[in-house]
Every structure is written in structure tokens, then in C-alpha cells.
Scaffold this motif. Structure first.
Motif, PDB file in Angstrom:
ATOM      1  N   GLU A   1       0.828  -1.200   0.000  1.00 34.15           N
ATOM      2  CA  GLU A   1       0.000   0.000   0.000  1.00 34.15           C
ATOM      3  C   GLU A   1       0.867   1.256   0.000  1.00 34.15           C
ATOM      4  N   CYS A   2       1.971   1.221   0.755  1.00 32.53           N
ATOM      5  CA  CYS A   2       2.871   2.365   0.820  1.00 32.53           C
ATOM      6  C   CYS A   2       3.458   2.677  -0.551  1.00 32.53           C
ATOM      7  N   MET A   3       3.881   1.644  -1.282  1.00 32.53           N
ATOM      8  CA  MET A   3       4.447   1.847  -2.617  1.00 32.53           C
ATOM      9  C   MET A   3       3.398   2.401  -3.580  1.00 32.53           C
ATOM     10  N   MET A   4       2.188   1.911  -3.502  1.00 29.19           N
ATOM     11  CA  MET A   4       1.117   2.424  -4.371  1.00 29.19           C
ATOM     12  C   MET A   4       0.838   3.896  -4.074  1.00 29.19           C
ATOM     13  N   ARG A   5       0.819   4.228  -2.791  1.00 26.73           N
ATOM     14  CA  ARG A   5       0.573   5.603  -2.378  1.00 26.73           C
ATOM     15  C   ARG A   5       1.737   6.518  -2.787  1.00 26.73           C
ATOM     16  N   LEU A   6       2.945   5.984  -2.700  1.00 31.23           N
ATOM     17  CA  LEU A   6       4.121   6.757  -3.104  1.00 31.23           C
ATOM     18  C   LEU A   6       4.088   7.069  -4.591  1.00 31.23           C
ATOM     19  N   ARG A   7       3.716   6.100  -5.392  1.00 31.70           N
ATOM     20  CA  ARG A   7       3.633   6.311  -6.842  1.00 31.70           C
ATOM     21  C   ARG A   7       2.644   7.451  -7.150  1.00 31.70           C
ATOM     22  N   ARG A   8       1.505   7.413  -6.500  1.00 32.34           N
ATOM     23  CA  ARG A   8       0.501   8.453  -6.714  1.00 32.34           C
ATOM     24  C   ARG A   8       1.009   9.817  -6.250  1.00 32.34           C
ATOM     25  N   ALA A   9       1.665   9.854  -5.095  1.00 34.42           N
ATOM     26  CA  ALA A   9       2.161  11.116  -4.547  1.00 34.42           C
ATOM     27  C   ALA A   9       3.240  11.730  -5.442  1.00 34.42           C
ATOM     28  N   LEU A  10       4.110  10.901  -5.983  1.00 34.14           N
ATOM     29  CA  LEU A  10       5.152  11.397  -6.868  1.00 34.14           C
ATOM     30  C   LEU A  10       4.561  12.004  -8.141  1.00 34.14           C
ATOM     31  N   ASP A  11       3.494  11.414  -8.620  1.00 33.57           N
ATOM     32  CA  ASP A  11       2.824  11.953  -9.809  1.00 33.57           C
ATOM     33  C   ASP A  11       2.212  13.333  -9.541  1.00 33.57           C
ATOM     34  N   GLU A  12       1.806  13.586  -8.293  1.00 29.99           N
ATOM     35  CA  GLU A  12       1.185  14.850  -7.934  1.00 29.99           C
ATOM     36  C   GLU A  12       2.194  15.957  -7.632  1.00 29.99           C
ATOM     37  N   PHE A  13       3.420  15.573  -7.308  1.00 33.73           N
ATOM     38  CA  PHE A  13       4.429  16.527  -6.850  1.00 33.73           C
ATOM     39  C   PHE A  13       4.934  17.364  -8.041  1.00 33.73           C
ATOM     40  N   VAL A  14       4.837  18.683  -7.933  1.00 40.14           N
ATOM     41  CA  VAL A  14       5.267  19.577  -9.011  1.00 40.14           C
ATOM     42  C   VAL A  14       6.264  20.598  -8.474  1.00 40.14           C
ATOM     43  N   VAL A  15       7.446  20.644  -9.085  1.00 35.74           N
ATOM     44  CA  VAL A  15       8.441  21.678  -8.798  1.00 35.74           C
ATOM     45  C   VAL A  15       8.944  22.196 -10.137  1.00 35.74           C
ATOM     46  N   ASP A  16       8.578  23.411 -10.494  1.00 34.08           N
ATOM     47  CA  ASP A  16       8.990  24.012 -11.766  1.00 34.08           C
ATOM     48  C   ASP A  16      10.019  25.110 -11.539  1.00 34.08           C
ATOM     49  N   GLY A  17      10.844  25.330 -12.561  1.00 38.31           N
ATOM     50  CA  GLY A  17      11.834  26.403 -12.509  1.00 38.31           C
ATOM     51  C   GLY A  17      13.239  25.913 -12.263  1.00 38.31           C
ATOM     52  N   ILE A  18      13.365  24.735 -11.653  1.00 35.92           N
ATOM     53  CA  ILE A  18      14.673  24.126 -11.405  1.00 35.92           C
ATOM     54  C   ILE A  18      14.575  22.630 -11.716  1.00 35.92           C
ATOM     55  N   LYS A  19      15.711  21.984 -11.813  1.00 39.62           N
ATOM     56  CA  LYS A  19      15.732  20.532 -11.941  1.00 39.62           C
ATOM     57  C   LYS A  19      15.722  19.907 -10.550  1.00 39.62           C
ATOM     58  N   THR A  20      15.030  18.770 -10.417  1.00 42.22           N
ATOM     59  CA  THR A  20      15.004  18.054  -9.141  1.00 42.22           C
ATOM     60  C   THR A  20      15.175  16.564  -9.377  1.00 42.22           C
ATOM     61  N   THR A  21      15.303  15.817  -8.298  1.00 46.48           N
ATOM     62  CA  THR A  21      15.452  14.362  -8.379  1.00 46.48           C
ATOM     63  C   THR A  21      14.108  13.634  -8.424  1.00 46.48           C
ATOM     64  N   LEU A  22      13.002  14.347  -8.563  1.00 46.17           N
ATOM     65  CA  LEU A  22      11.697  13.688  -8.647  1.00 46.17           C
ATOM     66  C   LEU A  22      11.625  12.639  -9.755  1.00 46.17           C
ATOM     67  N   PRO A  23      12.155  12.901 -10.979  1.00 45.49           N
ATOM     68  CA  PRO A  23      12.098  11.870 -12.029  1.00 45.49           C
ATOM     69  C   PRO A  23      12.804  10.574 -11.645  1.00 45.49           C
ATOM     70  N   LEU A  24      13.873  10.673 -10.868  1.00 47.67           N
ATOM     71  CA  LEU A  24      14.572   9.471 -10.418  1.00 47.67           C
ATOM     72  C   LEU A  24      13.646   8.606  -9.565  1.00 47.67           C
ATOM     73  N   PHE A  25      12.929   9.220  -8.644  1.00 46.52           N
ATOM     74  CA  PHE A  25      12.043   8.455  -7.764  1.00 46.52           C
ATOM     75  C   PHE A  25      10.854   7.865  -8.539  1.00 46.52           C
ATOM     76  N   ARG A  26      10.399   8.564  -9.566  1.00 46.04           N
ATOM     77  CA  ARG A  26       9.324   8.010 -10.396  1.00 46.04           C
ATOM     78  C   ARG A  26       9.804   6.765 -11.135  1.00 46.04           C
ATOM     79  N   ASP A  27      11.085   6.735 -11.498  1.00 46.92           N
ATOM     80  CA  ASP A  27      11.662   5.531 -12.108  1.00 46.92           C
ATOM     81  C   ASP A  27      11.791   4.411 -11.080  1.00 46.92           C
TER      82      ASP A  27
END
Length: 447
Positions: free
Chosen positions: A396-422
Motif C-alpha cells: 500500500e505504501c508503494m502504491m501511495r508513493l507512486r501516486r504522490a510522486l505523480d502529484e508533486f510539481v516543482v517548476d523552474g529548477i531541476k530536481t530528483t523527482l524523475p529518479l524516484f518516479r523511475d
């Protein structure tokens, strides 16, 4: 209880401590550099004091300025957060000399655990299992070869005063040992002003398991379970879990009990983390951090206990609010460290955040001090936030994490969010089948 606490840090951890103080009805003072004048914790604190220009040595590491800020504002305690002065024994001693409480262990305990060789000796004396290796610093190549032959190759050379992977070299064979020894010493001397090194058995595929402990300073200690911090890059943690998918309840209870007893016997006060390498069912002590950890929220998620509240309570002389039997583990939690970095090259990416939107919903927590329009300065660590997700179990935690990562938005700079989505979609991660070398191998394949 304290009347006013000065928070000697910045970013998300300063905001985290500030929130805990407000919940306890304690007045807050924050210190900041000129680069952090618009930071969220500065905006929310009851008082703020500028202590210098952007470089850390002139501001967040300036003990004189921080003590002066305490005296000017009347702060009776200092919370150091993590990093900066959080494990500086001299800082703890100076505060004590000014009748200001350091919210952490004694200077003596910081010194013991800050010296890797002395820490290992102390751990061994306290009954904590250690990695086979030298009893102290190795004096020369001849001694190093003798020890390596006794414990077997591969071996790892480590700086006695080291951390963060500096002054750390692996020798796979005797032929590698001379250059590894010389390189480690050179790096240690340059980074820490101390070229002393020691030698240990190098484990091939270990996991990094750490146990969260607390002592009340009066001979009582408890543990809050373990965290798995095996997903690392260059010895820096990236993703942390509690509990570890590699341990069973018996192993968890055994190592937790050993650590809690050791903390009690040491007479330790406050929060600490005892870190191990774990392989083939065995634990091997590597170090103890005498402070709050970046990844403490995953422990809070599965225990429901605020660890900063406990730090403040213990430092004020109130003792621990819980006994070991009161601490229950509920579900599973994962933390992803969101850094202002290129997700492939890991090059820092300072700049202005044009849009910042955090995920929400059941079991989601985001610890961050940034906001839309905030300008990330180039002077400090690139961590801009932590996403912590809790579920009834790991699936359940992994499923919730996948959804949360999809919702997380940080624009203007590069972040490590794409790594966690992978990572969240990777089969090995989903199965909990990884070790401390897994992430670097994965990243090498992606290049």
C-alpha cells in the motif's frame, strides 16, 4: 520546559523544529545568513537574527555569532537540527559554559562517537556487534597487510575522522592495498585535518540498517525500530524505509534490544542513531550519529511519536515520555529526499522555483521550507524537501508513493523527482531486493 529555543539551522529541518516548538508552546528564535532572509522558517519564527553572509563558515558555523544571538534574545536552549554544528562537541561545551542547553547529547558523547576508531571500541565494549578489522588506526602498510590477511580480502580503508565517503577506499587484493592506503590518508588529511585511517572487512552486498535510539541521560534507553537506508549514491542516502523489508520481527527485536541497552549503559541523553551493515543475517556496527537524522520522519510515521518533542523533553530534564513496551510499529513508511539536482548527473540546480505543488491525501507528509517564488541559494546542501508516505503495509505504501510522486510539481529548477518516479516502478525496489551498491549500478546502466 524551555521558554525560548534558538534553532541553529536552516531549510526544512529548521521549519520542522520550529513547528514542534510551537506545538509545545515554546517561543522560537531562528538564525539565518543574508542568503536566507526570505526563508520560510525566518518568516514563521517569533524572532530572527541575521548572523552573517552566505558562506556557512561565516554564518551557520559561526559559534560566536550563534551564542551572541542566544544572549541577545534570551534563548535558554539551542536545537542544532542536523549537519552544521549538530555534532560539534566544542559547540555543546561552549553553550553549557554560557548556561544554555544544547538539545542533544553531552560533548563527551559527541567526541566518543565522532571518532570512528573510538566509537568502534566503545560499541564493542557495549556489546554491539562490529565489523572485523583493526582495533585502532593502522600505523603503516606492513600492519595493514597483516590485518587484511587475517580478516580476508576485500577490505576497506576508512578515515578515522571521516564521513560522507571521503577518505574511504576499497582494496580487493593485497596488490591494491598500498595505493588504497595512501589515497585514503591523503583524502582524510585534506578533508578533516587528520590522516589517521583504520581497516575493516569489506562486505560484498550488505544493506544499510540503522536503529533509532533515545536515552534519558539517567540510565534508561529505548529504541524506535530500524530504518533501511540502503539506496545510496556515493555513500549519501537517497531513499529510506521503516521497517526494513530485509528484517523479520525477531531480528528487529534482537538488534533493537542490544542498541537500547547500550545507550542506557552509556548514560546517553537524547536522540541517536546506531548504524549497521547487514549481511547474511548478521549486523556490523559502522558508526553512531549523535543527532536527529534527515530520515527521522519514517520512524515517526510508523510509531506515531514525535521525535523532536522527545528531544526537547529529554533535554529539559523531563525524561522520556514512553517506555519500550509503549512503542508499537504500525504499517510501513518510505521517505524520498527531493534535491535541487539534475536527476541524471546530480549537478546542483539552484534558482527560482516558479511553481511548487505538494501532494496530499491520507498517509502523505511533505517536509519542505520552499515555496513558489523562493530562490534556492547555491551555497548550501541541495535538499529542498522530503516526501514521506505511510501505508498499512509496504504494498500500500508503494502504491501511495507512486501516486504522490505523480502529484508533486516543482517548476523552474531541476530536481530528483524523475529518479524516484523511475525507482518506484522498478521490480527490485518493489520486491525490496536491493543493497547499498544497487542504486549506483542502476544509474550506471541508465547512462
Amino acid at each position: 520546559m524551555f521558554q525560548k529555543i534558538l534553532i541553529a539551522n536552516r531549510g526544512e529541518i529548521a521549519l520542522r523544529v520550529l513547528r514542534a516548538c510551537k506545538e509545545l508552546g515554546i517561543q522560537t528564535v531562528v538564525v539565518h545568513s543574508t542568503a536566507d532572509s526570505d526563508a520560510m522558517h525566518v518568516r514563521l519564527a517569533d524572532e530572527s537574527v541575521c548572523i552573517g553572509p552566505p558562506p556557512s563558515r561565516d554564518s551557520y558555523l559561526n559559534i560566536h555569532q550563534i551564542v551572541a544571538a542566544c544572549e541577545i534574545t534570551g534563548a535558554d536552549a539551542v536545537h542544532p537540527g542536523y549537519g552544521f554544528l549538530s555534532e560539534n562537541a566544542k559547540f555543546a561545551d561552549i553553550l553549557a559554559a554560557h548556561n544554555i542547553t544544547f538539545i542533544g547529547p553531552s560533548g563527551d558523547h559527541i567526541r566518543i562517537m565522532g571518532d570512528k576508531i573510538e566509537a568502534k571500541r566503545t560499541a564493542k565494549r557495549l556489546g554491539i556487534p562490529v565489523v572485523p578489522g583493526s582495533d585502532g588506526a593502522v600505523s603503516d602498510e606492513k600492519e595493514a597487510k597483516r590485518i587484511a590477511a587475517e580478516i580476508g580480502y576485500p577490505v576497506i580503508i576508512k578515515a578515522s575522522a571521516g564521513g560522507g565517503g571521503r577518505g574511504m577506499k576499497v582494496a580487493l587484493t593485497e596488490a591494491d592495498l598500498e595505493i588504497a592506503l595512501q589515497t585514503a590518508r591523503t583524502e582524510a588529511g585534506a578533508a578533516f585535518g587528520d590522516d589517521a585511517v583504520y581497516i575493516e572487512k569489506y562486505l560484498q552486498k550488505p544493506r544499510h540498517i540503522e536503529v533509532q535510539v533515545f536515552g534519558d541521560g539517567f540510565g534508561r534507553g529505548v529504541h524506535f525500530g530500524e530504518r533501511d537506508c540502503s539506496l545510496q549514491r556515493r555513500h549519501q542516502k537517497v531513499w529510506e524505509e521503516a521497517n526494513s523489508p530485509a528484517l523479520n520481527a525477531e531480528e528487529r527485536s534482537r538488534i533493537g534490544g542490544i542498541c537500547a541497552k547500550a545507550i542506557a549503559d552509556l548514560g546517553y541523553s537524547g536522540a541517536g542513531t546506531i548504524e549497521f551493515l547487514y549481511e547474511n543475517g548478521e549486523f556490523y556496527f559502522i558508526e553512531m550519529n549523535t543527532r536527529l537524522q534527515v530520515e527521522h520522519p519514517v520512524t515517526e510515521a510508523i510509531t506515531g511519536i514525535d521525535l523532536v518533542h522527545e528531544q526537547i523533553r529529554v533535554a529539559s530534564g523531563g525524561g522520556l515520555s514512553v517506555r519500550q513496551e509503549d512503542i508499537k510499529f504500525n504499517g510501513h513508511a518510505i521517505e524520498c529526499r527531493i534535491n535541487a539536482e539534475d536527476p541524471r548527473t546530480f549537478t546542483p540546480s539552484p534558482g527560482t522555483i516558479t511553481h511548487f505543488h505538494t501532494p496530499g491525501g491520507l498517509g502523505i507528509r511533505v517536509d519542505s521550507g520552499v515555496y513558489s517564488g523562493y530562490k534556492i541559494p547555491p551555497y548550501y546542501d541541495s535538499l529542498i524537501g522530503k516526501l514521506i508516505v505511510h501505508g498499512r503495509n509496504r504494498v500500500e505504501c508503494m502504491m501511495r508513493l507512486r501516486r504522490a510522486l505523480d502529484e508533486f510539481v516543482v517548476d523552474g529548477i531541476k530536481t530528483t523527482l524523475p529518479l524516484f518516479r523511475d525507482l518506484v516502478g522498478n521490480a527490485d525496489i518493489a520486491n525490496g531486493d536491493y543493497d547499498i551498491h544497487w542504486l549506483e549500478k542502476y544509474l550506471a546502466k541508465e547512462e
